[in-house]
Design a protein around this motif. Structure first.
Motif, PDB file in Angstrom:
ATOM      1  N   ILE A   1       7.801  29.774  41.183  1.00 54.48           N
ATOM      2  CA  ILE A   1       7.517  29.898  39.748  1.00 54.48           C
ATOM      3  C   ILE A   1       6.354  28.959  39.400  1.00 54.48           C
ATOM      4  O   ILE A   1       6.177  27.927  40.053  1.00 54.48           O
ATOM      5  N   GLY A   2       5.542  29.322  38.401  1.00 57.41           N
ATOM      6  CA  GLY A   2       4.375  28.509  38.079  1.00 57.41           C
ATOM      7  C   GLY A   2       4.725  27.141  37.529  1.00 57.41           C
ATOM      8  O   GLY A   2       4.275  26.109  38.033  1.00 57.41           O
ATOM      9  N   ARG A   3       5.528  27.138  36.478  1.00 53.56           N
ATOM     10  CA  ARG A   3       5.902  25.863  35.867  1.00 53.56           C
ATOM     11  C   ARG A   3       7.360  25.912  35.475  1.00 53.56           C
ATOM     12  O   ARG A   3       7.855  26.932  34.985  1.00 53.56           O
ATOM     13  N   VAL A   4       8.079  24.809  35.694  1.00 48.79           N
ATOM     14  CA  VAL A   4       9.466  24.739  35.269  1.00 48.79           C
ATOM     15  C   VAL A   4       9.667  23.465  34.455  1.00 48.79           C
ATOM     16  O   VAL A   4       9.267  22.370  34.853  1.00 48.79           O
ATOM     17  N   GLY A   5      10.212  23.646  33.243  1.00 44.80           N
ATOM     18  CA  GLY A   5      10.586  22.499  32.411  1.00 44.80           C
ATOM     19  C   GLY A   5      12.069  22.222  32.612  1.00 44.80           C
ATOM     20  O   GLY A   5      12.885  23.142  32.567  1.00 44.80           O
ATOM     21  N   LEU A   6      12.408  20.963  32.861  1.00 45.33           N
ATOM     22  CA  LEU A   6      13.809  20.602  33.152  1.00 45.33           C
ATOM     23  C   LEU A   6      14.290  19.665  32.059  1.00 45.33           C
ATOM     24  O   LEU A   6      13.857  18.510  31.992  1.00 45.33           O
ATOM     25  N   LEU A   7      15.180  20.176  31.203  1.00 47.24           N
ATOM     26  CA  LEU A   7      15.588  19.417  30.033  1.00 47.24           C
ATOM     27  C   LEU A   7      17.056  19.012  30.118  1.00 47.24           C
ATOM     28  O   LEU A   7      17.925  19.854  30.342  1.00 47.24           O
ATOM     29  N   ASP A   8      17.320  17.718  29.947  1.00 43.82           N
ATOM     30  CA  ASP A   8      18.702  17.234  29.869  1.00 43.82           C
ATOM     31  C   ASP A   8      18.668  15.831  29.272  1.00 43.82           C
ATOM     32  O   ASP A   8      17.811  15.032  29.626  1.00 43.82           O
ATOM     33  N   TYR A   9      19.618  15.543  28.379  1.00 47.42           N
ATOM     34  CA  TYR A   9      19.650  14.226  27.731  1.00 47.42           C
ATOM     35  C   TYR A   9      20.501  13.233  28.530  1.00 47.42           C
ATOM     36  O   TYR A   9      20.514  12.041  28.255  1.00 47.42           O
ATOM     37  N   ASP A  10      21.184  13.743  29.555  1.00 50.13           N
ATOM     38  CA  ASP A  10      22.280  13.002  30.170  1.00 50.13           C
ATOM     39  C   ASP A  10      21.839  12.295  31.456  1.00 50.13           C
ATOM     40  O   ASP A  10      20.762  12.551  31.978  1.00 50.13           O
ATOM     41  N   GLU A  11      22.716  11.399  31.942  1.00 53.72           N
ATOM     42  CA  GLU A  11      22.477  10.739  33.222  1.00 53.72           C
ATOM     43  C   GLU A  11      23.494  11.226  34.249  1.00 53.72           C
ATOM     44  O   GLU A  11      24.589  11.657  33.894  1.00 53.72           O
ATOM     45  N   VAL A  12      23.127  11.107  35.529  1.00 53.38           N
ATOM     46  CA  VAL A  12      23.986  11.581  36.618  1.00 53.38           C
ATOM     47  C   VAL A  12      25.208  10.672  36.773  1.00 53.38           C
ATOM     48  O   VAL A  12      25.069   9.449  36.848  1.00 53.38           O
ATOM     49  N   GLU A  13      26.393  11.290  36.809  1.00 56.21           N
ATOM     50  CA  GLU A  13      27.643  10.558  37.062  1.00 56.21           C
ATOM     51  C   GLU A  13      28.325  11.128  38.305  1.00 56.21           C
ATOM     52  O   GLU A  13      28.099  12.277  38.668  1.00 56.21           O
ATOM     53  N   LEU A  14      29.203  10.320  38.881  1.00 55.08           N
ATOM     54  CA  LEU A  14      29.916  10.747  40.085  1.00 55.08           C
ATOM     55  C   LEU A  14      30.645  12.078  39.865  1.00 55.08           C
ATOM     56  O   LEU A  14      30.673  12.951  40.743  1.00 55.08           O
ATOM     57  N   SER A  15      31.220  12.259  38.672  1.00 53.10           N
ATOM     58  CA  SER A  15      32.012  13.475  38.408  1.00 53.10           C
ATOM     59  C   SER A  15      31.135  14.718  38.248  1.00 53.10           C
ATOM     60  O   SER A  15      31.655  15.827  38.117  1.00 53.10           O
TER      61      SER A  15
END
Ligand SMILES: [Zn+2]
Ligand SMILES: [Zn+2]
Lengths: 282, 101, 282, 101
Positions: free
Chosen positions: A59-73
């Motif tokens: 794909i040409g461009r991908v925007g990755l949006l998320d407000y969160d941080e990675v957790e073990l769960s």
């Protein structure tokens, strides 16, 4: 906008050779893909496999949006992240994994919450939107922003052992509000924290989302407009449902729309735009 | 007089939790003078199958927001919604929309 | 054999919390999973998503077998590998990615070709086998080794825009040879190099394989024994087919088996056990 | 005399390449004195639909190894294979096994 690629490089031809020889795809399909941008709203259980296969396919461009941080769960289903990315922004962690897979994809992480204030400005920069969010207000927000900007919306959801997928606002078909004019009562909404989820279920649904995005982006077209694909993982059963047409009475895509700009979706839904705490105390 | 009709009911996406967590039900609707329609089916389900908190399934004379109704694998909006007249062996699905990801 | 885990650690409870609360899965399902070992035959388009979701879910041990090295033309579908793993053994590269996702899974790479000489000894060490290979001789070899060792075989395949999945040799159901007593004519076998493949198609099928492995490993049981699941990506359509029972006349699982030890599968099939060059010059 | 019957044929997994890359075909089998069975259907397909290299589809009086035959979503082995008598509106699928990964 993405620069138009007139031809594939020798490296592109090597990398994508298995796709290029598909008659349904071909060189033109690959060029179309390289000129398409996709905004992935949510880098969780659906967004991870989706971003992975979009990037792999070129794909040409991908925007990755998320407000969160990675957790073990998260790690039992959010497979782009690793143990070493705990505490990192999911958008950054996903971008890192995507770049490792395909450095020729333009990859833009957004570590923020999609909101009525920023949604239109963001979505206008993309050709296709994929809703991989986890809560009701965001689903209405993404829908309305896609209708107001005229973008197709490839939407999937998953809970426990079930999944659903529909392409909204596509080729004259219905939008999310055409199907669901009123939000569900907040006490009837179960999220993944409360209801649980088997990780590979959003895995399957996110791959499906990638498939439909790739079919739209390459020029084949999706077969899931005005269709609901329902998946039951317990019985390994899929079912395709014919949906209603675009509704003349729809508040956002109908003939006399009352929603002509983005509104307060947490208030509209009576719940918060995060799956962390379920109900707003209004 | 309409003869009794047998229909297949399915609940999914969480809606089955209101029905003892059983997803599939074969039910027979009794004789009545006029044909059965969806409006009457909802009343019948409320009276005969829903054990508690019926407002989580029906509101007014229709299903609550967030439940999609499918008749023989098509959105009920295409079939006449509450006015649809049920036929013997019809398959009716009530599915809660999922929002997780 | 894997050590029996009597209870989940606090970290396990955190990590797998979203699965533990599923009534179909629960604490016992998670414990069962942690005591199960799975051999993944082939770390390509099917094996990558499969290994990813098995590891994420907390399988006890995963064996990753592939004789091949990572090439640029693999990356459009073999998403555990990255640009930086080109030239590395696929088994090692996949093991590296799996460990990053879940270091508590015992992960054993085998950089070798499965053969009549090593197959039984390898497969005997595992509870479930997943066939993610790319050629006919290996599919017969894996099948026969599973029948002779009494292991369930979760088998998937993909080409162009189509996929197929069946669980063989499971709960009294048929084996691969019951369905296909004779190999196809070599000139009618198309591989991914010749026929092409859209990367997300094995993505979907590999996730499906993971789902069925997880259902068997957790104790729920698979719904795909004596069933063929067919997927057409162009129409986004799935179809479930009821298959024949175990055949009394089957050469390996029947009443008077003629295949009582592993044979020469390249000779039997008239083709090589790699998808690189298609036909043996016999 | 058996009346003409209409059946739905599908080819997949690559078998469609022998039929002009068309996956779905609606065909009408003409009148004949006895009911149509699968054995006769294979002869009819060979004579009326296969343009070239019929040995890649039929071998002897049955399909070649590596093609699975499905009648109304069931393996034809469950239905009587070559002896199965076709009914009007039957759905018959010929699917090549895939080996890629
Ligand atoms: Zn609308
Ligand atoms: Zn057998």
């Amino acid at each position: 906008p993405l620069k138009l690629k007139a031809a594939l490089s020798n490296e592109d031809i090597m990398r994508y050779s298995r796709q290029l020889i598909l008659p349904e795809f071909g060189v033109q399909g690959q060029l179309n893909l390289s000129q398409t941008s996709v905004l992935v709203v949510g880098c969780g259980g659906l967004g991870c496999p989706l971003a992975q296969y979009l990037a792999a396919a070129g794909i040409g461009r991908v925007g990755l949006l998320d407000y969160d941080e990675v957790e073990l769960s998260n790690l039992h289903r959010q497979v782009l992240h690793g143990e070493d990315s705990q505490g990192q922004a999911k958008a950054q962690s996903a971008a890192h994994a995507v770049r490792r897979l395909n450095s020729t994809v333009e990859c833009i992480p957004y570590h923020l919450q999609l909101s009525p204030e920023n949604a239109l400005q963001l979505i206008q920069q993309y050709d296709i939107v994929a809703d991989c969010s986890d809560n009701v207000p965001t689903r209405y927000l993404v829908n309305d922003a896609c209708v107001l900007s005229g973008k197709p919306l490839v939407s999937a959801s998953a809970l426990k052992m079930e999944g659903q997928l529909t392409v909204y606002n596509y080729r004259g078909g219905p939008c999310y509000r055409c199907l669901y004019p009123k939000p569900p009562p907040p006490e009837m909404v179960t999220n993944c924290s409360d209801g649980g989820i088997l990780g590979v279920v959003p895995g399957i649904m996110g791959c499906f989302q990638a498939l439909e995005v790739l079919k739209i982006a390459s020029g084949q077209g999706s077969s899931c407009g005005q269709q609901l694909l329902m998946f039951d993982a317990q019985d390994a059963k899929f079912r395709s449902i014919r949906l209603r047409s675009k509704q003349a009475s729809c508040a956002v895509c109908g003939e006399n729309p009352t929603v002509t700009h983005l509104v307060d979706y947490e208030k509209f839904c009576g719940s918060a735009a995060t799956d962390k705490c379920r109900r707003l105390n209004l | 007089m309409a003869a009794p009709i047998a229909i297949h009911l399915e609940f999914g996406g969480g809606a089955e939790l209101l029905f003892g967590s059983v997803k599939e039900h074969h039910v027979t609707l009794p004789n009545q003078s006029a044909p059965w329609d969806m409006k009457q089916l909802l009343v019948w389900i409320r009276g005969n199958m829903l054990k508690e908190r019926p407002e989580l399934f029906v509101q007014g004379d229709t299903v609550r927001p967030g439940i999609l109704v499918l008749i023989n694998d098509a959105d009920w909006e295409l079939m006449g919604e509450l006015e649809y007249e049920l036929q013997d062996k019809d398959n009716v699905v009530f599915i809660s929309t999922l929002h997780g990801g």
